[in-house]
Scaffold this motif. Structure first.
Motif, PDB file in Angstrom:
ATOM      1  N   ARG A 237     -81.675 -94.346  56.873  1.00 13.73           N
ATOM      2  CA  ARG A 237     -81.669 -95.472  57.798  1.00 13.73           C
ATOM      3  C   ARG A 237     -81.648 -96.795  57.047  1.00 13.73           C
ATOM      4  NH1 ARG A 237     -85.869 -96.537  62.825  1.00 13.73           N
ATOM      5  NH2 ARG A 237     -85.230 -98.679  63.239  1.00 13.73           N
ATOM      6  N   SER A 238     -82.387 -96.896  55.936  1.00 16.05           N
ATOM      7  CA  SER A 238     -82.414 -98.113  55.140  1.00 16.05           C
ATOM      8  C   SER A 238     -81.245 -98.094  54.169  1.00 16.05           C
ATOM      9  CB  SER A 238     -83.739 -98.215  54.377  1.00 16.05           C
ATOM     10  OG  SER A 238     -83.779 -99.386  53.603  1.00 16.05           O
ATOM     11  N   LEU A 239     -80.449 -99.147  54.177  1.00 11.89           N
ATOM     12  CA  LEU A 239     -79.230 -99.194  53.370  1.00 11.89           C
ATOM     13  C   LEU A 239     -79.427-100.102  52.169  1.00 11.89           C
ATOM     14  CD1 LEU A 239     -76.646 -99.572  56.279  1.00 11.89           C
ATOM     15  CD2 LEU A 239     -77.520 -97.486  55.244  1.00 11.89           C
ATOM     16  N   PRO A 240     -78.798 -99.770  51.039  1.00 11.22           N
ATOM     17  CA  PRO A 240     -78.911-100.633  49.858  1.00 11.22           C
ATOM     18  C   PRO A 240     -78.231-101.970  50.085  1.00 11.22           C
ATOM     19  CG  PRO A 240     -77.293 -98.897  49.492  1.00 11.22           C
ATOM     20  CD  PRO A 240     -77.961 -98.586  50.795  1.00 11.22           C
ATOM     21  N   SER A 241     -78.712-102.998  49.382  1.00  5.18           N
ATOM     22  CA  SER A 241     -78.162-104.343  49.546  1.00  5.18           C
ATOM     23  C   SER A 241     -76.845-104.475  48.805  1.00  5.18           C
ATOM     24  CB  SER A 241     -79.156-105.387  49.035  1.00  5.18           C
ATOM     25  OG  SER A 241     -79.478-105.138  47.674  1.00  5.18           O
ATOM     26  N   ALA A 242     -75.991-105.401  49.279  1.00  3.83           N
ATOM     27  CA  ALA A 242     -74.694-105.643  48.667  1.00  3.83           C
ATOM     28  C   ALA A 242     -74.883-106.344  47.321  1.00  3.83           C
ATOM     29  CB  ALA A 242     -73.818-106.482  49.586  1.00  3.83           C
TER      30      ALA A 242
ATOM     31  N   ILE B 273     -77.466-101.769  64.488  1.00  2.00           N
ATOM     32  CA  ILE B 273     -77.253-102.303  63.141  1.00  2.00           C
ATOM     33  C   ILE B 273     -78.080-103.563  62.952  1.00  2.00           C
ATOM     34  CG2 ILE B 273     -75.576-103.232  61.507  1.00  2.00           C
ATOM     35  CD1 ILE B 273     -73.415-101.669  62.892  1.00  2.00           C
ATOM     36  N   ASP B 274     -78.800-103.612  61.849  1.00  2.00           N
ATOM     37  CA  ASP B 274     -79.370-104.863  61.346  1.00  2.00           C
ATOM     38  C   ASP B 274     -78.544-105.235  60.124  1.00  2.00           C
ATOM     39  OD1 ASP B 274     -81.354-105.204  63.195  1.00  2.00           O
ATOM     40  OD2 ASP B 274     -82.842-104.071  62.072  1.00  2.00           O
ATOM     41  N   ALA B 275     -78.053-106.454  60.071  1.00  2.25           N
ATOM     42  CA  ALA B 275     -77.129-106.819  59.009  1.00  2.25           C
ATOM     43  C   ALA B 275     -77.299-108.282  58.620  1.00  2.25           C
ATOM     44  CB  ALA B 275     -75.679-106.562  59.447  1.00  2.25           C
ATOM     45  N   VAL B 276     -76.725-108.619  57.481  1.00  2.00           N
ATOM     46  CA  VAL B 276     -76.570-110.007  57.061  1.00  2.00           C
ATOM     47  C   VAL B 276     -75.074-110.276  56.931  1.00  2.00           C
ATOM     48  CG1 VAL B 276     -78.780-110.104  55.856  1.00  2.00           C
ATOM     49  CG2 VAL B 276     -76.738-109.396  54.610  1.00  2.00           C
ATOM     50  N   THR B 277     -74.667-111.500  57.183  1.00  2.00           N
ATOM     51  CA  THR B 277     -73.266-111.870  57.045  1.00  2.00           C
ATOM     52  C   THR B 277     -73.090-112.777  55.835  1.00  2.00           C
ATOM     53  OG1 THR B 277     -73.615-113.716  58.571  1.00  2.00           O
ATOM     54  CG2 THR B 277     -72.811-111.643  59.514  1.00  2.00           C
ATOM     55  N   GLN B 278     -71.859-112.868  55.373  1.00  2.00           N
ATOM     56  CA  GLN B 278     -71.544-113.702  54.227  1.00  2.00           C
ATOM     57  C   GLN B 278     -71.441-115.165  54.654  1.00  2.00           C
ATOM     58  OE1 GLN B 278     -70.980-113.445  50.813  1.00  2.00           O
ATOM     59  NE2 GLN B 278     -70.637-115.646  50.942  1.00  2.00           N
ATOM     60  N   GLU B 279     -72.105-116.023  53.924  1.00  2.00           N
ATOM     61  CA  GLU B 279     -71.987-117.458  54.176  1.00  2.00           C
ATOM     62  C   GLU B 279     -70.541-117.891  53.936  1.00  2.00           C
ATOM     63  OE1 GLU B 279     -73.478-120.445  51.290  1.00  2.00           O
ATOM     64  OE2 GLU B 279     -74.924-120.902  52.881  1.00  2.00           O
ATOM     65  N   ALA B 280     -70.004-118.732  54.812  1.00  2.00           N
ATOM     66  CA  ALA B 280     -68.616-119.174  54.707  1.00  2.00           C
ATOM     67  C   ALA B 280     -68.557-120.626  54.237  1.00  2.00           C
ATOM     68  CB  ALA B 280     -67.908-119.012  56.056  1.00  2.00           C
ATOM     69  N   PRO B 281     -68.525-120.879  52.938  1.00  2.00           N
ATOM     70  CA  PRO B 281     -68.455-122.261  52.445  1.00  2.00           C
ATOM     71  C   PRO B 281     -67.063-122.840  52.654  1.00  2.00           C
ATOM     72  CG  PRO B 281     -68.379-120.733  50.613  1.00  2.00           C
ATOM     73  CD  PRO B 281     -68.604-119.896  51.839  1.00  2.00           C
TER      74      PRO B 281
ATOM     75  N   GLY C 228     -70.822-107.586  59.207  1.00  2.49           N
ATOM     76  CA  GLY C 228     -71.319-108.045  57.917  1.00  2.49           C
ATOM     77  C   GLY C 228     -71.679-106.909  56.988  1.00  2.49           C
ATOM     78  N   TYR C 229     -72.843-107.057  56.336  1.00  2.00           N
ATOM     79  CA  TYR C 229     -73.350-106.062  55.402  1.00  2.00           C
ATOM     80  C   TYR C 229     -74.632-105.482  55.988  1.00  2.00           C
ATOM     81  CZ  TYR C 229     -70.089-108.185  52.114  1.00  2.00           C
ATOM     82  OH  TYR C 229     -68.942-108.666  51.499  1.00  2.00           O
ATOM     83  N   PRO C 230     -74.575-104.273  56.545  1.00  2.00           N
ATOM     84  CA  PRO C 230     -75.752-103.688  57.192  1.00  2.00           C
ATOM     85  C   PRO C 230     -76.916-103.482  56.214  1.00  2.00           C
ATOM     86  CG  PRO C 230     -73.753-102.505  57.807  1.00  2.00           C
ATOM     87  CD  PRO C 230     -73.384-103.422  56.676  1.00  2.00           C
ATOM     88  N   THR C 231     -78.113-103.718  56.697  1.00  2.00           N
ATOM     89  CA  THR C 231     -79.336-103.439  55.938  1.00  2.00           C
ATOM     90  C   THR C 231     -80.141-102.312  56.560  1.00  2.00           C
ATOM     91  OG1 THR C 231     -80.531-105.145  57.177  1.00  2.00           O
ATOM     92  CG2 THR C 231     -79.486-105.811  55.109  1.00  2.00           C
ATOM     93  N   ASP C 232     -79.925-102.056  57.839  1.00  2.00           N
ATOM     94  CA  ASP C 232     -80.625-100.980  58.528  1.00  2.00           C
ATOM     95  C   ASP C 232     -79.688-100.434  59.591  1.00  2.00           C
ATOM     96  OD1 ASP C 232     -83.583 -99.825  58.956  1.00  2.00           O
ATOM     97  OD2 ASP C 232     -82.572 -99.979  60.894  1.00  2.00           O
TER      98      ASP C 232
END
Length: 792
Positions: free
Chosen positions: A342-347, A416-424, A374-378
């Motif tokens: 269930r817990s996924l490794p970080s990008a 899904i719990d995730a983080v997305t990439q910041e878009a500069p 994005g990049y799932p964490t859970d």
């Protein structure tokens, strides 16, 4: 009590006496278990903590108690095995998989299935799961099973072998083998980061040396019998400990291999999932835009405005299509998927932005690629048939892509719990170099890609500015067409080298995301920038969020380029729908409609440019749900069948051998039948545990057997000496006996066997069914090396 009774009682088998271990045996058990515990701790790097210790230590305790229990009650090999297996499953549920039990203790079918599956398949999963491992639930069965086996074997060796054999170094060396193997297994299934290697190694070596030094005799005289010998032995032990600590510490510091030089099986075993077995998702782009453009694929709750749903990430180009990287070519590429819980490794390369939880429910979508944000964490499968296949989930941390090898189908849902990439912005990236990322080389790229990239990037300085210049060229001069018959100018599907050449070499660029993202990514790669293609969905999300219906028309693709210290920044080179060119006059409308510019019309017929997409024909009853036996049921069934086979197959084989032996002995002349009856009686008594010495006359053997018959007021011993005399008379008299005499003699012999069976304990009767005298005699001759002596 008469002298005969006393002799019989002394000669009777001591089946009821308990064989409690002595003090030295308890010491041996303690040392061997301590060594095994040092081996179990070696699993720590794989699990990333001490959560597995409950299972590992539980296995040690259970194995030791089982070995002591079966030795105290003098259980045979078969009963020892049966008791051990029952204990393994009963206790293992609470120790290894408590979450699947009732009240954390009572076993369930699911917990029993996990124990069976984990014992067989858990080892492969432990080596292919990304560390730290935490799922599937049966992964904790691995240290439990390993420690249980080692503790059981070590305890049996200490109580049944070392305690009754001469104390020699090689015998103690054999007893050390299980704990040593467990220690090595902990290293091999670990990671490049060793866990307290120096401390554990020195402690293991010191404990072994001290134990061997004190347990084996010196010069045939016990060291404790003389105070001077005892003093010298203590001093020698202290010296050994000091030398071992100093030498081991120095060796660990100077000779320990570097992390990247450690040999662990995890680095040698590739994950079983190979995404190259599946077609490239980008090759089926037109399926969504033309075949299921109005059909709902799934619903999503928790999306934010501007969110894109990632389906697959592709970084390898062959001249024909974009695909994932072969996992054998790059361990960190887009094709390396690992088993996860269930817990996924970080990008490894991302500037994270927090994102709310997203719930997705599948409706029409069917594929192995799992749509995510994005990049799932859970990640958690929450409904549908997929919930029972959580062990089939694979994840690629570098791309944020997930696959479910059994595929997603209607009714499946997940969270899904995730983080997305910041878009500069481009201005913020103007001074940032691209990242040094290992990607596979692209092949079969047409020359026009490189020339156009150099032309369009002229004047821009930084990588970000060059990429933005190329993107703007596509957006401002290209036209969007999905190849539908209703489009003003249809476009050909595909993104091979010929299609990319047609796109860039035409007077007007016409295509959709499949062609524009492919061309843009190839141009970025021609400039030396790490770029990859991402395929997914971009639904319209309002400010209020809510549940969004995602259809095939929402499919999209974009390009990601890696920037140092920032992450994979998205670029969208596909033009929007634009106004119709001025030389094109729209047809009059009954009502004013907003005008959009479409690509100029082509002289070719639409049918010449359209590329049909064939879909698999579906059976009319495809939606019917058939009953499917759950996977755990197979595991439980196989385990039960295996256990029954272990119990009953040997019984069947031994019974067949004995039946054949009996038939052979009852054939022939009466004299031969009489001799066979006595041989059958002697064999049956031996199989019941009686001492049946070879090469004795029948009367003398009869006396020995009668003396061993247990004294009982309810049952008198059989008249074996009378039976022996009758047998000798028929064998040696020289007369031809009547058939009735042979039958009567056989009846008496089998009656004497029945009396012996009735007087024996139930355990002895059961074991006799698995014994064959000839095999027992052979085993006794092979294993008898020296007289046994007690340790007391």
């Amino acid at each position: 009590m008469t002298a005969a009774t006393t002799t019989a009682a002394a000669s009777a088998p001591r089946t009821s006496a308990l064989a409690w271990p002595g003090g030295r045996t308890w010491l041996d058990i303690t040392v061997l278990l301590a060594l095994a515990a040092l081996g179990v701790i070696g699993f720590t790097p794989s699990y990333g903590g001490y959560s597995f210790l409950a299972a590992g230590i539980g296995g040690l305790v259970l194995g030791a108690l089982t070995g002591v229990f079966t030795s105290v009650f003098r259980l045979g090999g078969l009963l020892t095995f049966a008791v051990a297996i029952v204990g393994y499953f009963v206790v293992g549920s609470a120790v290894a998989v408590p979450s699947q039990t009732i009240f954390g203790v009572v076993p369930t079918l699911q917990s029993l299935a996990s124990l069976a599956i984990g014992t067989v398949y858990g080892w492969a999963d432990l080596l292919t799961l990304s560390t730290p491992v935490g799922a599937p639930a049966y992964i904790a069965v691995v240290p439990y099973a390993a420690s249980w086996v080692v503790a059981l074997v070590s305890t049996l060796l200490a109580t049944r072998w070392l305690a009754h054999r001469p104390r020699t170094a090689w015998r103690f060396g054999v007893a050390l083998v299980p704990a040593t193997v467990l220690y090595l297994v902990g290293i091999l299934v670990g990671t490049d980061e060793a866990y307290q290697a120096g401390i554990r190694g020195v402690a293991f070596a010191v404990l072994v040396l001290v134990w061997l030094g004190w347990r084996t005799p010196v010069g045939g005289v016990a060291a404790t019998a003389d105070r001077s010998l005892l003093t010298r032995k203590i001093a020698g032990t202290v010296a050994v400990v000091l030398v071992a600590v100093l030498a081991g510490g120095a060796a660990g510091y100077w000779l320990a291999p570097a992390k990247d030089q450690r040999f662990v099986l995890r680095d040698e075993i590739e994950p079983p999932f190979d995404p190259l077995d599946y077609p490239s998702p980008l090759a089926g782009y037109r399926h969504f835009t033309k075949q299921v453009d109005e059909e709902e694929q799934f619903t999503a709750t928790g999306l934010q405005p501007g969110d894109r749903i990632r389906m697959a990430t592709l970084d390898s180009y062959t001249g024909k299509l974009w695909n994932v990287t072969d996992s054998n070519a790059s361990a960190a590429g887009s094709g390396s998927y690992e088993l996860v819980g269930r817990s996924l490794p970080s990008a490894p390369l991302v500037t994270p932005v927090a994102h709310p939880e997203v719930d997705i429910t599948i409706t029409g979508y069917q594929d192995v690629w799992v749509p995510g944000v994005g990049y799932p964490t859970d990640f958690e499968l929450t409904g549908g048939e997929a919930k029972t296949h959580s062990d089939d989930l694979r994840y690629n941390a570098s791309t944020g892509s997930m696959v479910l090898t059994t595929g997603l189908h209607e009714g499946d849902s997940y969270r899904i719990d995730a983080v997305t990439q910041e878009a500069p912005s481009i201005e913020e990236l103007s001074s940032v170099p691209v990242a040094n990322v290992e990607l596979p080389p692209v092949t079969g790229v047409p020359d026009i890609v490189s020339s156009k990239a150099q032309e369009w990037a002229t004047g821009a300085v930084s990588p970000a500015e060059q990429l933005e210049a190329i993107r703007l060229k596509f957006v401002t001069t290209g036209f969007l067409s999905h190849g539908r018959a209703s489009d003003a100018v249809p476009s050909r599907a595909g993104h091979g080298a010929d299609r990319i050449s047609d796109l860039l070499d035409a007077t007007q660029m016409i295509g959709d995301e499949e062609q524009y993202t492919s061309a843009f990514a190839l141009m970025a790669r021609s400039l030396g920038y790490p770029a990859r293609v991402v395929m997914g969905f971009a639904p319209e999300v309002g400010e209020g969020g809510g549940t969004v219906s995602v259809t095939g028309d929402d499919v999209t693709a974009w390009v990601e380029v890696a920037f140092e210290g920032v992450g994979w920044v998205p670029f969208d080179p596909t033009p929007d729908e634009t106004d119709i060119p001025q030389d094109q006059v729209p047809k009059p409308q009954s009502e004013p409609q907003p005008q959009v510019r479409q690509p100029p019309r082509s002289d070719k017929e639409p049918e010449d440019l359209l590329t049909p997409v064939e879909l698999e024909k579906q059976d009319p009853d495809e939606d019917d749900v058939d009953f499917v036996i759950p996977g755990w049921a197979y595991g439980v069934g196989i385990g039960l069948v295996s256990l029954l086979a272990v119990v009953f197959v040997p019984l069947l084989i031994v019974g067949t051998v004995k039946a054949r032996r009996l038939r052979k002995r009852r054939r022939g002349p009466v004299a031969d039948q009489a001799a066979g009856a006595w041989e059958e009686l002697a064999d049956r008594y031996s199989e019941l545990g009686y001492q049946v010495p070879p090469k004795l006359t029948r009367p003398l053997l009869a006396s020995r057997l009668e003396a061993q018959f247990p004294a009982s007021e309810q049952q008198a011993p059989p008249r074996l000496r009378v039976l022996a005399s009758e047998t000798d008379e028929l064998v040696f008299s020289g007369r031809e006996g009547a058939a009735e005499e042979g039958t009567a003699l056989w009846d008496d012999a089998l009656g004497a066997v029945g009396a012996a069976r009735a007087a024996a304990p139930a355990r002895v009767r059961l074991l006799s069914r698995y014994r064959i005298r000839s095999a027992r005699d052979l085993a006794a001759r092979l294993t008898t090396t020296a007289p046994r002596r007690s340790e007391h």
